[in-house]
Design an enzyme around this catalytic site. Structure first.
Site, PDB file in Angstrom:
ATOM      1  N   CYS A 102       0.845  -1.179   0.000  1.00  0.00           N
ATOM      2  CA  CYS A 102       0.000   0.000   0.000  1.00  0.00           C
ATOM      3  C   CYS A 102       0.886   1.237   0.000  1.00  0.00           C
ATOM      4  O   CYS A 102       1.503   1.563   1.014  1.00  0.00           O
ATOM      5  CB  CYS A 102      -0.899  -0.013   1.224  1.00  0.00           C
ATOM      6  SG  CYS A 102      -1.921   1.429   1.158  1.00  0.00           S
ATOM      7  N   GLY A 103       0.932   1.909  -1.141  1.00  0.00           N
ATOM      8  CA  GLY A 103       1.798   3.079  -1.280  1.00  0.00           C
ATOM      9  C   GLY A 103       1.316   4.275  -0.478  1.00  0.00           C
ATOM     10  O   GLY A 103       2.132   5.000   0.116  1.00  0.00           O
ATOM     11  N   HIS A 104       0.010   4.496  -0.445  1.00  0.00           N
ATOM     12  CA  HIS A 104      -0.464   5.672   0.305  1.00  0.00           C
ATOM     13  C   HIS A 104      -0.131   5.494   1.776  1.00  0.00           C
ATOM     14  O   HIS A 104       0.206   6.445   2.483  1.00  0.00           O
ATOM     15  CB  HIS A 104      -1.962   5.934   0.061  1.00  0.00           C
ATOM     16  CG  HIS A 104      -2.888   5.306   1.058  1.00  0.00           C
ATOM     17  ND1 HIS A 104      -3.405   4.031   0.931  1.00  0.00           N
ATOM     18  CD2 HIS A 104      -3.377   5.782   2.227  1.00  0.00           C
ATOM     19  CE1 HIS A 104      -4.176   3.762   1.965  1.00  0.00           C
ATOM     20  NE2 HIS A 104      -4.182   4.809   2.775  1.00  0.00           N
ATOM     21  N   ASP A 264     -10.180   3.832  -3.851  1.00  0.00           N
ATOM     22  CA  ASP A 264      -9.038   4.608  -3.363  1.00  0.00           C
ATOM     23  C   ASP A 264      -9.258   6.084  -3.698  1.00  0.00           C
ATOM     24  O   ASP A 264      -9.559   6.440  -4.828  1.00  0.00           O
ATOM     25  CB  ASP A 264      -7.747   4.104  -4.035  1.00  0.00           C
ATOM     26  CG  ASP A 264      -6.504   4.560  -3.294  1.00  0.00           C
ATOM     27  OD1 ASP A 264      -6.592   5.534  -2.522  1.00  0.00           O
ATOM     28  OD2 ASP A 264      -5.447   3.945  -3.499  1.00  0.00           O
ATOM     29  N   GLY A 269      -0.518   4.340  -4.602  1.00  0.00           N
ATOM     30  CA  GLY A 269       0.938   4.173  -4.707  1.00  0.00           C
ATOM     31  C   GLY A 269       1.361   2.876  -5.364  1.00  0.00           C
ATOM     32  O   GLY A 269       2.237   2.860  -6.243  1.00  0.00           O
ATOM     33  N   SER A 270       0.741   1.764  -4.951  1.00  0.00           N
ATOM     34  CA  SER A 270       1.126   0.481  -5.559  1.00  0.00           C
ATOM     35  C   SER A 270       0.596   0.393  -6.992  1.00  0.00           C
ATOM     36  O   SER A 270       1.193  -0.266  -7.844  1.00  0.00           O
ATOM     37  CB  SER A 270       0.603  -0.688  -4.721  1.00  0.00           C
ATOM     38  OG  SER A 270      -0.784  -0.546  -4.495  1.00  0.00           O
TER      39      SER A 270
HETATM   40  O1  LIG Z   1      -1.747   3.537  -2.373  1.00  0.00           O
HETATM   41  C1  LIG Z   1      -1.934   2.317  -2.403  1.00  0.00           C
HETATM   42  O2  LIG Z   1      -1.098   1.545  -2.881  1.00  0.00           O
HETATM   43  C2  LIG Z   1      -3.165   1.748  -1.763  1.00  0.00           C
HETATM   44  N1  LIG Z   1      -4.249   2.680  -1.480  1.00  0.00           N
HETATM   45  C3  LIG Z   1      -5.428   1.856  -1.212  1.00  0.00           C
HETATM   46  C4  LIG Z   1      -5.222   0.659  -2.117  1.00  0.00           C
HETATM   47  C5  LIG Z   1      -3.729   0.462  -2.215  1.00  0.00           C
HETATM   48  O3  LIG Z   1      -3.316  -0.513  -1.291  1.00  0.00           O
END
Ligand SMILES: O=C(O)[C@H]1NCC[C@@H]1O
Length: 349
Positions: A102-104, A264, A269-270
């Site tokens: 999870c990038g965020h 999201d 991020g991912s």
């Molecule tokens: O930023 C992300 O990678 C995540 N945000 C919610 C779903 C992903 O895991």
């Protein structure tokens, strides 16, 4: 007006209080558990992920579901890592279970780790925080000056295009070409135009319906595999894009629908990691060519670029750097009362 301390006198309750700090990254929430979880057993972060799924899932529902959370809530549980170079390990949770990347959350946790002193002596202008996610070690670099944390960039695990232009049969939409790419988690990518939609203008509900149908179809028609572990070989969601994959200095928009039709708010991020790997694989961007990614849900922005070629098993892969900003929104202490029959949590669809 009552003082905060009198409001914080919580009534008698079952079990431990669950204390959390809430943040958001590009609008996407992150509820970070401070205390109240029992010991998470397992000799690796991936084993701990299996453990919480089997034995502690009731706590995910308490923290993610209503009345304490909501359908699109996201959480992080900090755990010990078996990797000596890691500053912390983390498990991610959402409306359906536990993701692998999870990038965020990494962007928020980077700040959190420095602010809550999970790393030794912060350095200016950037402090490195090594975060062991279920997909592997992710290196976050947190802007730090005059005692304040700021923007965060991270280098993710090797990202790769798994398959391009795969034809799948999507209920209600016929044959659809999808790309599948890995950025710590697997995503299917489709163009909004194919469905007569616009990532930033269409109703979120319509984008969710398309993405959910694509996810269902890919899950049943494509077998995924990951060289490192079977635990990583599942489709996390579908990202609907504006199709602007050729290099441009203009932002390109996408919306990510993951887990159980969860939306999201951030550019993901991912997902940006996986999308950059796909663009690089198709020869549409070069190493170190930055692109700006815009969330179709909120308009929030991340930057992403491929910085190095690498490999992952037999897959040609890239290391991708993603940058963004996270902010604190508050802190809470949650309890469960014995006679509350909704205490375990519920979701509204
Ligand atoms: O930023 C992300 O990678 C995540 N945000 C919610 C779903 C992903 O895991």
């Amino acid at each position: 007006l009552k003082s905060i301390s009198s409001i914080m006198q919580l009534p008698p309750h079952e079990g431990d209080e669950l204390s959390v700090v809430d943040m958001h990254t590009g609008g996407e929430p992150l509820r970070i558990v401070l205390s109240g979880y029992p010991e998470v057993k397992g000799d690796s972060v991936l084993a701990k992920r299996r453990y919480v799924r089997e034995y502690l899932d009731h706590l995910r529902r308490v923290l993610m579901y209503e009345p304490r959370g909501h359908y699109d809530m996201y959480g992080a549980l900090i755990v010990d890592s078996e990797k000596p170079e890691a500053d912390l390990g983390v498990l991610f949770m959402h409306n359906e279970g536990y993701s692998t990347m999870c990038g965020h959350a990494v962007i928020a946790l980077g700040r959190f780790a420095v602010d809550y002193k999970l790393v030794k002596e912060p350095q200016s202008p950037e402090t490195q925080v090594n975060i062991h996610c279920p997909c592997g070690l992710v290196k976050a670099y947190v802007e730090y000056s005059d005692g304040k944390t700021g923007a965060v960039r991270f280098l993710s695990v090797p990202a790769f295009a798994f398959a391009t232009d795969v034809m799948i049969k999507v209920e209600g939409y016929g044959d659809v070409a999808v790309d599948i790419s890995y950025g710590g988690a697997f995503y299917a990518f489709v163009h909004a135009q194919r469905f007569g939609l616009d990532v930033t203008e269409s109703r979120t509900r319509d984008l969710v319906d398309v993405a959910t149908a694509v996810t269902k179809a890919v899950k049943s028609q494509v077998k995924l595999c990951h060289p490192d572990s079977d635990d990583l070989a599942f489709l996390y969601g579908t990202i609907v894009t504006d199709g602007k994959d050729n290099y441009s200095s203009d932002p390109t928009a996408n919306i990510c629908v993951f887990a159980e039709a969860q939306v999201d708010r951030s550019p993901t991020g991912s997902g940006v990691t996986a999308r950059v790997a796909l663009q690089y694989h198709k020869g549409l961007i070069q190493l170190n060519q930055s692109r700006i990614f815009k969330s179709g849900a909120t308009g929030s922005l991340f930057t992403g670029k491929a910085v190095e070629e690498t490999s992952c098993g037999d897959f040609k892969a890239v290391v991708v750097e993603v940058s963004g900003r996270a902010f604190y929104t508050g802190a809470s202490s949650f309890v469960q009362e014995a006679d509350d029959n909704l205490t375990q949590g519920f979701l509204l669809k």
